[in-house]
Design a protein around this motif. Structure first.
Motif, short mmCIF file in Angstrom:
data_model
loop_
_atom_site.label_atom_id
_atom_site.label_comp_id
_atom_site.label_asym_id
_atom_site.label_seq_id
_atom_site.Cartn_x
_atom_site.Cartn_y
_atom_site.Cartn_z
N ARG A 96 0.86 -1.18 0.00
CA ARG A 96 0.00 0.00 0.00
C ARG A 96 0.90 1.23 0.00
O ARG A 96 1.91 1.28 0.71
N THR A 97 0.54 2.21 -0.79
CA THR A 97 1.35 3.41 -0.92
C THR A 97 0.51 4.54 -1.52
O THR A 97 -0.57 4.30 -2.06
N TRP A 98 1.06 5.76 -1.41
CA TRP A 98 0.44 6.92 -2.05
C TRP A 98 1.23 7.35 -3.29
O TRP A 98 0.73 8.13 -4.09
N SER B 142 -4.40 -0.24 -12.44
CA SER B 142 -4.38 1.22 -12.55
C SER B 142 -4.82 1.81 -11.20
O SER B 142 -5.58 1.19 -10.45
N GLY B 143 -4.33 3.00 -10.91
CA GLY B 143 -4.70 3.68 -9.67
C GLY B 143 -4.34 2.92 -8.42
O GLY B 143 -5.06 3.00 -7.41
N LEU B 144 -3.24 2.18 -8.46
CA LEU B 144 -2.87 1.34 -7.32
C LEU B 144 -2.16 2.11 -6.22
O LEU B 144 -1.79 1.53 -5.20
N ASN B 145 -1.97 3.40 -6.39
CA ASN B 145 -1.37 4.25 -5.35
C ASN B 145 -2.45 4.99 -4.57
O ASN B 145 -2.31 6.17 -4.25
N TRP C 67 -4.60 -1.71 0.35
CA TRP C 67 -3.77 -2.89 0.14
C TRP C 67 -4.06 -3.49 -1.23
O TRP C 67 -5.22 -3.68 -1.61
N HIS C 68 -2.99 -3.78 -1.98
CA HIS C 68 -3.11 -4.44 -3.27
C HIS C 68 -2.11 -5.60 -3.31
O HIS C 68 -1.00 -5.48 -2.77
N SER C 69 -2.51 -6.66 -3.94
CA SER C 69 -1.62 -7.82 -4.06
C SER C 69 -1.14 -7.95 -5.49
O SER C 69 -1.84 -7.59 -6.44
N ASN D 250 8.72 -20.79 -20.79
CA ASN D 250 8.86 -19.76 -21.79
C ASN D 250 7.74 -18.71 -21.73
O ASN D 250 7.39 -18.11 -22.75
N TYR D 251 7.17 -18.49 -20.58
CA TYR D 251 6.15 -17.45 -20.48
C TYR D 251 6.17 -16.86 -19.06
O TYR D 251 6.73 -17.45 -18.12
N ALA D 252 5.56 -15.68 -18.94
CA ALA D 252 5.45 -14.99 -17.65
C ALA D 252 4.00 -14.57 -17.44
O ALA D 252 3.27 -14.24 -18.39
N MET D 253 3.57 -14.60 -16.16
CA MET D 253 2.20 -14.22 -15.80
C MET D 253 2.24 -13.17 -14.70
O MET D 253 3.02 -13.28 -13.74
N LEU D 254 1.38 -12.15 -14.81
CA LEU D 254 1.27 -11.08 -13.82
C LEU D 254 -0.18 -10.95 -13.39
O LEU D 254 -1.06 -10.69 -14.22
N THR D 255 -0.43 -11.15 -12.08
CA THR D 255 -1.78 -11.07 -11.54
C THR D 255 -1.83 -9.99 -10.47
O THR D 255 -0.99 -9.97 -9.57
N VAL D 256 -2.82 -9.11 -10.57
CA VAL D 256 -2.98 -8.00 -9.62
C VAL D 256 -4.29 -8.18 -8.88
O VAL D 256 -5.35 -8.43 -9.50
#
Length: 1316
Positions: free
Chosen positions: A399-401, A446-449, A453-455, A463-469
């Motif tokens: 968590r941050t501003w 988006s707007g995670l500041n 709390w965000h995970s 051979n691949y990458a995954m990003l989960t928010v």
């Protein structure tokens, strides 16, 4: 704010001490002051480290001398702490510290942390920041602080920040407070407490609800209650913000809507205790969250809260209306639940409350297993992971501003991977140089500041990458990686760390992280804290010290607050206010203010209370008169038809204005007078039904009270204007419309009783009969003047002052006022009390200083003026201090600004008494002060001055008293202890604008004055100004006034000639026989329009005055003291004098086409004689030619000798007065500025002697007139239209001399002066 008490030696400023003492009495019970640390055993004290065996934590008790006399850590860095276990939850209200006994070791600055469980520590906050306490300056002095807000905790950590400059960290301490106990209830998200009322329905006018809660969830209903009539009350967490909703009743038609919602707080999912109190009395509500009180008033008109059966805590009961369902239950702990005096938690223990929905009710608070990590801009955390693994897996919550910051960085084989925030989005960069350079970027969210709390979870395998928010698998970003990643085994978190061999763009992360997982294993932060694994620097483990700087919101007037980790900013766009906190209004307080800034009539935004609660609004300002008119329009069109279908029915016309009531009343309250036009046009429609009957029509005013008088009449008189003037259509009635005739009649006039205005509603009754018609006009509200703008007081003694009772200082305080003085020093205002924290002063005649205290620190702003401030002219001072900065402005510019220190600036203080002028033995302000306004409130200086010695209401030397002495169009300039006459726009000179400005013209002499073309002239471009030129450019005139005086013995000649860029001209000439001729040529005529004055020879050596005025085709001419003659130009003549070019005196020297008659008959040899008082409208060409110091477009040819043309200046008797500005001045003086008159040699002795001689001459003349009239009494009467006094003269011109004492010298005597 904290109280400081210093024992044995003075440590901190005394002002800090007294201010805080007052604070403490209001926030903490004085009985809660037990010593909490001293009674504890040695084992209750622990520390991060000890310097030696005798320096243990258990020796850190106030005034103890055992061991080494206190605690000292092994290192004096920021990782050290001293912890006290109070043995149970206590209420802590104060702390006192000492250094180590008889040593050079002490702590000069420190912070406090507290907790219930030795985990999830919370820093002590004050004024929206982590508070840093000022500690000791020696080893044995005691410094005690009473905390601004008490807190509840079992464990206290003392964190030293700065040590003794000559020794180590050392401390002995004491904590003050008392025991605390409360029943705690754990809520698992399923159970709900339902408190049943003693009666089925509760209809109450007053409520008090209180509770404390603690949670890690951002959503959940804390309490809920509703009634069958639609009433309800709800307290709910939404995105970690508390929302209170309440409805005291709405009607079924929707015209009354009682729903009201307010929010308070943020980041309330921090697993710390928060206190809530809701107090309601009728529609007034105090909503208190952690000492922040929000006052509001519910919507609607109802005052009772009608609840049925029960009120629930922890969620919504199943019986709640479906329209309000679907909200989550509360998960966490509550304690101290009370409802209108009933202790709900105590009743739960006794089994008096329904707990059937709980699976397993517990009277304890479950501990969170999350350990947050707090990062600042210089922090990093290094953790180990698997080495040479083909799978990279990292997840964490944050968590941050801040919109930007590096969350994680790791080196992989032949490259690196970094994950961070970029403009509020999660971005991942994978850089591998195994075979060829490979750079892959992916982003999500988006707007995670936003402080929540965000995970985030990053997986890179095969051979691949995954990003989960935020756990949203549906929005997981997948991308192909052309190469295999091999992990390096070391992970950095926080963004600030020693440079690695691989370049990375480091963006320090500021905020909190928790639940860090590497390779799907949770990081053991306890082991990190113990030094078993990993490395960290400037990291606070087991604490998240995030602060919401926008709650409470310091941005004012509806502006939007945004923040970063370190500060906040206010977006003032669209609010009408400016400044760091949008506190200062962008607009002036009234039309009067705009006028005195040089503005002209038009539409303006005004803000009557400046920074107060009334928003700016637009009005029309009419500045054509001396007094300014403010106009506020309404919605009613002129001549609005009024009709009803039934004779007994009344038509109601609601009058609304383009402003709110508060805005409207702000104008009327400060105005000198107001008026509103009211008209009723009628045919067979009676108005007031006068006399003596019930009126058919009335109107409602300011207070919604009925009024039965009409425009042109007054309160208490049931009449119209014609009834007052006794000229009504039917003398038996007091209104024209009451005659009830079939022809159209009208009753109209102005309503002028200000306290009844504006007209809010008009009720019209007699329009339903056959043939009845009526038309109503309600004009705009017009108000004149601004009493607050001119509310002034004069300080006549250096020891005089005005005293006002205390006022409350808000987080932002602004002060503005006008002043004028001739003194070089003086205190404008200051407050008196234990501290001098507000002070504005004039220094050296050119500087203004603004000083105030922030905690123990004195701040001062100084503005140096480019012009003298003790010049008897008005100057404006504007000072503001807010949570971010302090500003001082003088006359609008320059602007001195200083940023406020980080601590000690947001406390709400009760200012002590305010003094204007002298106080504390200082030399007070000597002069005049007006329009003093503090935080939107205007102080009534005038009324206060009436009862204060040494201070007088208003300003001395007011032009309303002495302005009559400024003659011939001179403008009175108000000064403090005198006045002066501004003659710049007249043809006269001298202190009273009574001295003729004239000159003797020799043969061939001429004066030419050129009117500037519309393009910017070169002289203006060069920086020259034409201050005496009121008509500076060519213009098309429809009216002009030409005034001049002349004396000559020769003819013919041209006296005045005005040319144009067309064939238009005006000429005043003397013909061969000495008679006067005026020639006008405005176009449309083949020959000029001429006016001949044939019956008198004007070239007789005597002075003559010509006053020529034209308005369109009408010309008025007055010669000397004879009656005015009027002439009408033919209809064929134009009415505009087009593009005036030049004005000539004495002779014409002009290119272009000129009337040959003028040149052939009158232009040679030219005028010989004296001309004076020459003025065209507000242009004085001869005066401009004779005053070499004035920059004006005027040229002279030939010999021009200044002379008064035989006139003597008017003498004004001096008025004695005292100059209160200078203590040294004694005796009488002229109440006008004598700077200009002193150069002319005028003095009081000659004025007195001249007055005596004048009286003797007048007496002799009166006797002569009486004798002559007596001698010719029997010879009959001779009547003439010439001026009075002609009977005693040989001719009309001689009669002029008798009647005009200004002309008492002959032209021949004047010539002697010219040629000496």
């Amino acid at each position: 704010m904290s109280q400081v008490t210093t024992l044995l030696l003075p440590v901190l400023c005394s002002s800090f001490l007294v201010i805080i003492t007052c604070r403490t009495s209001s926030s903490v019970n004085r009985k809660c002051e037990d010593s909490l640390a001293t009674p504890l055993p040695y084992s209750s004290f622990t520390s991060s480290s000890v310097y030696g065996r005798n320096y243990g934590a258990g020796y850190a008790k106030l005034n103890w001398k055992q061991g080494a006399g206190g605690w000292s850590p092994s290192d004096s860095d920021h990782y050290q702490w001293l912890q006290v276990d109070l043995g149970g939850k206590k209420q802590v209200v104060g702390i006192a510290t000492q250094g180590r006994y008889s040593s050079l070791d002490w702590t000069s600055k420190y912070q406090l942390l507290y907790s219930d469980t030795q985990t999830n520590w919370r820093p002590y906050l004050q004024e929206g920041s982590i508070w840093t306490f000022d500690g000791n300056v020696n080893s044995d002095g005691v410094v005690r602080y009473e905390l601004q807000h008490a807190f509840l905790a079992r464990f206290i950590r003392f964190v030293p920040l700065e040590k003794s400059k000559v020794g180590r960290v050392g401390v002995r301490l004491e904590l003050y407070g008392c025991s605390y106990w409360a029943d705690v209830i754990g809520f698992d998200g399923h159970g709900i407490l339902s408190y049943r009322f003693r009666s089925k329905k509760m209809k109450i006018v007053k409520d008090v609800i209180a509770l404390k809660f603690r949670t890690t969830a951002g959503h959940g209903v804390l309490l809920y209650g509703e009634g069958q009539q639609g009433d309800y009350v709800s307290l709910e967490l939404q995105r970690a913000t508390l929302k209170l909703s309440m409805n005291l009743g709405s009607n079924q038609y929707g015209s009354i809507q009682g729903h009201t919602s307010v929010t308070s707080g943020s980041l309330l999912d921090d697993d710390h205790w928060h206190s809530v109190v809701i107090e309601r009395y009728r529609r007034n509500v105090n909503f208190t969250l952690d000492h922040h009180v929000y006052h509001f008033r519910t919507n609607g008109e109802f005052a009772h809260l009608d609840l049925d059966y029960e009120i629930s805590f922890g969620g919504q009961p199943p019986s709640a209306k479906s329209s309000s369902g679907g909200r989550e239950n509360f998960v966490g702990c509550m304690e101290g639940i009370t409802y209108n005096g009933d202790n709900i938690t105590h009743l739960v223990r006794r089994g008096k409350v329904d707990i059937s929905s709980f699976r397993n009710l517990t009277f304890s608070c479950a501990e969170s297993n999350t350990l947050p990590v707090f990062f600042n801009s210089t922090s990093f955390l290094r953790l180990p992971g698997q080495t040479d693994s083909d799978t990279l897996s990292v997840s964490l919550s944050f968590r941050t501003w801040n919109p930007n910051g590096l969350l994680m960085f790791t080196v992989v084989a032949d490259g690196w991977v970094e994950m961070g925030l970029t403009e509020g989005k999660i971005t991942v960069s994978i850089n591998v140089t195994q075979k060829k350079n490979t750079h892959i970027d992916i982003s999500s969210g988006s707007g995670l500041n936003d402080g929540q709390w965000h995970s985030v979870h990053l997986n890179a395998l095969e051979n691949y990458a995954m990003l989960t928010v935020d756990g949203d698998e549906a929005s997981t970003i997948r991308t192909a990686i052309p190469v295999q990643i091999m992990t390096g085994g070391t992970y950095y978190f926080g963004g600030y760390f020693p440079h690695t061999t691989t370049h990375t763009f480091q963006r320090p992360f500021q905020g909190c992280m928790q639940l860090i997982h590497i390779d799907d294993h949770r990081a053991d932060l306890k082991a990190v804290e113990q030094g078993l694994i990993g490395i960290f620097e400037n990291v606070s483990l087991d604490m998240c010290a995030i602060i919401d700087r926008c709650v409470p919101n310091h941005c004012e007037h509806g502006s939007r607050c945004s923040q970063t980790w370190d500060t906040f900013t206010c977006n003032c766009r669209g609010t009408g206010y400016t400044g760091a906190t949008c506190h200062t209004s962008m607009f002036q307080q009234s039309c009067e203010d705009y006028k005195h800034q040089g503005q002209s009539s038009g539409s303006y935004w005004i803000d009557p209370d400046g920074s107060g609660s009334i928003e700016p609004f637009r009005v029309l300002c009419d500045m054509t008169e001396d007094k300014v008119w403010t106009t506020i329009r309404n919605n009613l069109a002129p001549q609005t038809s009024v009709m009803t279908a039934d004779p007994d029915e009344k038509a109601v016309l609601q009058i609304t204005y383009n402003v709110t009531d508060k805005q409207l009343f702000a104008v009327t309250n400060s105005a000198e007078k107001c008026e509103q036009f009211l008209s009723y046009a009628c045919r067979l429609s009676r108005l007031l039904n006068t006399p003596g009957s019930e009126p058919f029509t009335w109107w409602l005013g300011r207070t919604n009270e009925k009024h039965f008088y009409w425009g042109g009449s007054g309160p208490g008189i049931q009449k119209c204007a014609c009834g007052i003037e006794q000229n009504c259509t039917n003398p038996k009635h007091f209104c024209n419309c009451d005659a009830d005739q079939r022809s159209w009649k009208e009753d109209a006039g102005l309503l002028v009783y200000k306290d009844h205005l504006p007209v809010r509603q008009v009720v019209v009754g007699d329009t339903g009969r056959a043939g009845s018609e009526a038309k109503l006009t309600v004009g705009p509200l017009k108000c004149q003047g601004d009493r607050k703008y001119w509310n002034a007081a004069s300080f006549t003694s250096p020891g005089s002052s005005l005293h006002f009772s205390s006022f409350r200082g808000e987080m932002s305080t602004d002060i503005s006022f006008y002043f004028k003085t001739s003194s070089s020093h003086g205190v404008f205002l200051e407050n008196l009390g234990t501290s001098d924290f507000l002070h504005i002063e004039l220094r050296g005649g050119s500087m203004v200083s603004f000083s105030f205290d922030v905690g123990c620190e004195r701040m001062e702003l100084v503005v140096q003026s480019s012009v003298p401030l003790n010049d008897d002219q008005w100057h404006r001072v504007e000072a503001e201090k807010n949570i971010k900065e302090a500003v001082l402005k003088l006359n609008g510019e320059p602007r001195e600004l200083k940023l406020k220190p980080p601590q000690g600036h947001t406390k709400l203080e009760f200012y002590s008494d305010l003094y204007l002028g002298a106080s504390k033995g200082q030399r007070g302000f000597l002069g005049c002060m007006r329009a003093l306004k503090i935080n939107g409130f205007t102080f009534d200086l005038k009324e206060k001055a009436k009862v204060t010695p040494g201070v007088t209401p208003g300003c001395q030397g007011h032009c309303s008293i002495y302005g009559m002495h400024c003659k011939n169009g001179g403008k009175c300039v108000e000064q403090y202890n005198r006045y002066s006459c501004d003659c710049s726009l007249t043809a006269f000179d001298g202190p009273f604008c009574t001295e003729d400005v004239g000159a003797y013209f020799e043969t061939g002499t001429l004066v030419r004055y050129d009117f500037l073309p519309e393009a910017v002239p070169s002289m203006v471009q060069e920086g020259k100004s034409f201050s005496d030129v009121a008509v500076p450019v060519e213009a098309n005139l429809t009216q002009e006034e030409l005034i001049f005086s002349f004396s000559t013995s020769s003819a013919p000649s041209i006296l005045v000639y005005i040319s144009s860029r067309t064939q238009d001209y005006l000429a005043v000439v003397l013909r061969h026989n000495g008679t006067l001729q005026i020639r006008y040529r405005l176009g449309g005529l083949t020959e000029p329009f001429t006016i001949d004055i044939d019956h008198r020879n004007m070239a007789n050596g005597q002075p003559h005055v010509v006053n020529l005025t034209r308005r369109f085709r009408e010309i008025q001419l007055q010669m000397d003291h004879y009656p005015v003659s009027t002439y009408i130009m033919p209809e064929a003549s134009d009415t505009e004098f087009n593009l005036i070019k030049s004005l000539f005196l004495g002779k014409v020297f002009e290119t272009g086409e000129i009337d040959p008659i003028l040149i052939n008959r009158y232009n040679s040899p030219g005028f010989v004689g004296c001309l004076s008082r020459v003025q065209l409208n507000s242009v004085a060409p001869l005066k401009a030619a004779l005053r070499s110091g004035q920059a004006a477009p005027v040229t002279t040819h030939g010999i021009l000798v200044p002379s008064n043309c035989g006139a003597s200046p008017l003498t004004i008797s001096p008025l004695a007065a005292n100059d209160p500005w200078h203590v040294e001045s004694v005796g009488a003086f002229f109440p006008f500025s004598e700077e200009s008159s002193s150069s002319n040699g005028i003095n009081r002795n000659s004025a007195v002697l001249g007055g005596i001689i004048s009286m003797v001459v007048i007496t002799v003349l009166c006797i002569m007139v009486f004798v002559i009239r007596h001698m010719f009494r029997h010879k009959g009467s001779y009547h003439t239209n010439e001026a009075k006094g002609a009977e005693s003269a040989d001719c009309a011109d001689a009669a002029i001399i008798v009647n005009d004492p200004a002309f008492n010298e002959t032209i021949d005597e004047s010539k002697k002066e010219w040629f000496i």
